[in-house]
Scaffold this active site. Structure first.
Site, PDB file in Angstrom:
ATOM      1  N   LYS A  11       0.838  -1.211   0.000  1.00  0.00           N
ATOM      2  CA  LYS A  11       0.000   0.000   0.000  1.00  0.00           C
ATOM      3  C   LYS A  11       0.876   1.266   0.000  1.00  0.00           C
ATOM      4  O   LYS A  11       0.672   2.167  -0.803  1.00  0.00           O
ATOM      5  CB  LYS A  11      -0.928   0.009   1.232  1.00  0.00           C
ATOM      6  CG  LYS A  11      -1.812  -1.231   1.343  1.00  0.00           C
ATOM      7  CD  LYS A  11      -2.717  -1.180   2.550  1.00  0.00           C
ATOM      8  CE  LYS A  11      -2.013  -1.205   3.892  1.00  0.00           C
ATOM      9  NZ  LYS A  11      -1.324  -2.492   4.218  1.00  0.00           N
ATOM     10  N   ARG A  86     -10.034   0.438   8.495  1.00  0.00           N
ATOM     11  CA  ARG A  86      -9.587  -0.906   8.847  1.00  0.00           C
ATOM     12  C   ARG A  86     -10.641  -1.687   9.605  1.00  0.00           C
ATOM     13  O   ARG A  86     -10.395  -2.841   9.965  1.00  0.00           O
ATOM     14  CB  ARG A  86      -8.362  -0.784   9.739  1.00  0.00           C
ATOM     15  CG  ARG A  86      -7.042  -1.049   9.055  1.00  0.00           C
ATOM     16  CD  ARG A  86      -5.974  -0.816  10.097  1.00  0.00           C
ATOM     17  NE  ARG A  86      -4.764  -1.509   9.835  1.00  0.00           N
ATOM     18  CZ  ARG A  86      -3.689  -0.975   9.264  1.00  0.00           C
ATOM     19  NH1 ARG A  86      -3.731   0.261   8.833  1.00  0.00           N
ATOM     20  NH2 ARG A  86      -2.597  -1.671   9.132  1.00  0.00           N
ATOM     21  N   ARG A 125      12.216  -5.319   5.533  1.00  0.00           N
ATOM     22  CA  ARG A 125      12.057  -3.914   5.148  1.00  0.00           C
ATOM     23  C   ARG A 125      12.829  -2.965   6.069  1.00  0.00           C
ATOM     24  O   ARG A 125      12.863  -3.141   7.275  1.00  0.00           O
ATOM     25  CB  ARG A 125      10.555  -3.623   5.219  1.00  0.00           C
ATOM     26  CG  ARG A 125      10.157  -2.192   5.192  1.00  0.00           C
ATOM     27  CD  ARG A 125       8.665  -2.045   5.104  1.00  0.00           C
ATOM     28  NE  ARG A 125       7.957  -2.402   6.328  1.00  0.00           N
ATOM     29  CZ  ARG A 125       6.655  -2.291   6.494  1.00  0.00           C
ATOM     30  NH1 ARG A 125       5.903  -1.888   5.486  1.00  0.00           N
ATOM     31  NH2 ARG A 125       6.081  -2.611   7.614  1.00  0.00           N
ATOM     32  N   ARG A 159      11.029  -0.600  11.558  1.00  0.00           N
ATOM     33  CA  ARG A 159       9.866  -0.373  12.430  1.00  0.00           C
ATOM     34  C   ARG A 159       9.854  -1.396  13.555  1.00  0.00           C
ATOM     35  O   ARG A 159      10.092  -2.579  13.317  1.00  0.00           O
ATOM     36  CB  ARG A 159       8.574  -0.491  11.604  1.00  0.00           C
ATOM     37  CG  ARG A 159       8.213   0.804  10.920  1.00  0.00           C
ATOM     38  CD  ARG A 159       7.093   0.682   9.928  1.00  0.00           C
ATOM     39  NE  ARG A 159       5.930  -0.076  10.361  1.00  0.00           N
ATOM     40  CZ  ARG A 159       4.837  -0.225   9.629  1.00  0.00           C
ATOM     41  NH1 ARG A 159       4.765   0.344   8.429  1.00  0.00           N
ATOM     42  NH2 ARG A 159       3.825  -0.936  10.063  1.00  0.00           N
ATOM     43  N   ARG A 170      -0.738  -8.755  13.178  1.00  0.00           N
ATOM     44  CA  ARG A 170      -1.309  -7.737  12.280  1.00  0.00           C
ATOM     45  C   ARG A 170      -2.127  -8.406  11.172  1.00  0.00           C
ATOM     46  O   ARG A 170      -3.179  -7.906  10.772  1.00  0.00           O
ATOM     47  CB  ARG A 170      -0.185  -6.875  11.680  1.00  0.00           C
ATOM     48  CG  ARG A 170       0.362  -5.870  12.692  1.00  0.00           C
ATOM     49  CD  ARG A 170       1.771  -5.387  12.362  1.00  0.00           C
ATOM     50  NE  ARG A 170       1.903  -4.730  11.091  1.00  0.00           N
ATOM     51  CZ  ARG A 170       3.077  -4.479  10.490  1.00  0.00           C
ATOM     52  NH1 ARG A 170       4.207  -4.837  11.069  1.00  0.00           N
ATOM     53  NH2 ARG A 170       3.115  -3.865   9.334  1.00  0.00           N
TER      54      ARG A 170
END
Ligand code: AP5
Length: 213
Positions: A11, A86, A125, A159, A170
């Site tokens: 996203k 969400r 990431r 993160r 998640r």
């Protein structure tokens, strides 16, 4: 438009492309919450532990953030909602907020992905600590090792919620609370599904083909 998909679906990556190619604005509740955590605001203090567990922050908080952001976005600028709504309650709030701000929803783009591949995407990431440019341990390393391609910084960050355990939470949150909003938008004829497992440029082309020229 809304970009919808589980954590790591791409996203944020695709929102960045749309900003560059179409001058749209990205409203990412994840980014807003991380900024609040960093600034130590009351919202940030409430959100920090929830985010580190991979759970969802209360609806009233995120819808409040979106309301504030909408008020600051020029009316002629197209908006990409990234990571919002969400939950069903957030989808209802978004309808009300769009009406209140004189806007409407054109498209909901679902990035369809394979969850196991996403764990690898997310845990690999990292980003530039100065300009935020995104990288990946295996798929997208800086051209010069340890130096950001965009701004030349040598500091990078990960993160705190990008661990495998938190990513699994998640994803479970996505399946239980976010996926049920798709049928609501499907019933309104707004949803288009894009293969989020394709290379980034191909996903970008597919999304571009779904938007007005
Ligand atoms: P948020 O920041 O929204 O995180 P997320 O939804 O988990 O999504 P990510 O940012 O992890 O993934 P992405 O889909 O943007 O993927 P990306 O482009 O980075 O939310 C974080 C937390 O905040 C939540 O857990 C919750 O606690 C809270 N929160 C936020 N919004 C909320 C809300 N509305 N309500 C309640 N709580 C909320 O890509 C990932 C990696 O894959 C990158 O390395 C990228 O380079 C790579 N990649 C992308 N596309 C491809 C591709 N096609 N092929 C190969 N690699 C790719």
């Amino acid at each position: 438009m809304i970009l919808l998909g589980p954590p790591g679906a791409g996203k944020g990556t695709q929102a960045q492309r749309l900003i560059e190619t179409r001058g749209m604005v990205q409203l990412s509740t994840g980014d807003m919450l991380r900024a609040a955590v960093k600034a130590g605001t009351p919202v940030g203090c409430e959100a920090r532990a929830i985010m580190e567990r991979g759970e969802l922050v209360p609806d009233s908080i995120v819808s409040g953030l979106i309301d504030e952001a909408l008020a600051k976005t020029p009316c002629a600028t197209g908006i990409i909602f990234d990571g919002y709504p969400r939950t069903l309650a957030q989808a209802e709030s978004l309808d009300a907020l769009l009406t209140a701000h004189g806007r409407h929803l054109d498209r909901v783009i679902e990035l369809a992905v394979d969850e196991d591949a996403l764990v690898d995407r997310i845990t690999g990431r990292f980003s530039c600590a100065r300009c935020g440019a995104g990288y990946h341990d295996r798929n997208k390393r800086p051209r010069v090792e340890g130096v950001c391609d965009v701004c030349g910084s040598t500091e990078f960050r990960r993160r705190p919620d990008d661990t495998e355990e938190t990513v699994r939470t998640r994803m479970a949150e996505y399946r239980a609370k976010t996926a049920p909003i798709l049928p609501v938008y499907e019933a309104r004829g707004l949803v288009a599904r894009v293969d989020g497992m394709a290379p980034i440029e191909e996903v970008e082309r597919e999304i571009a083909a779904l938007l007005p020229a």
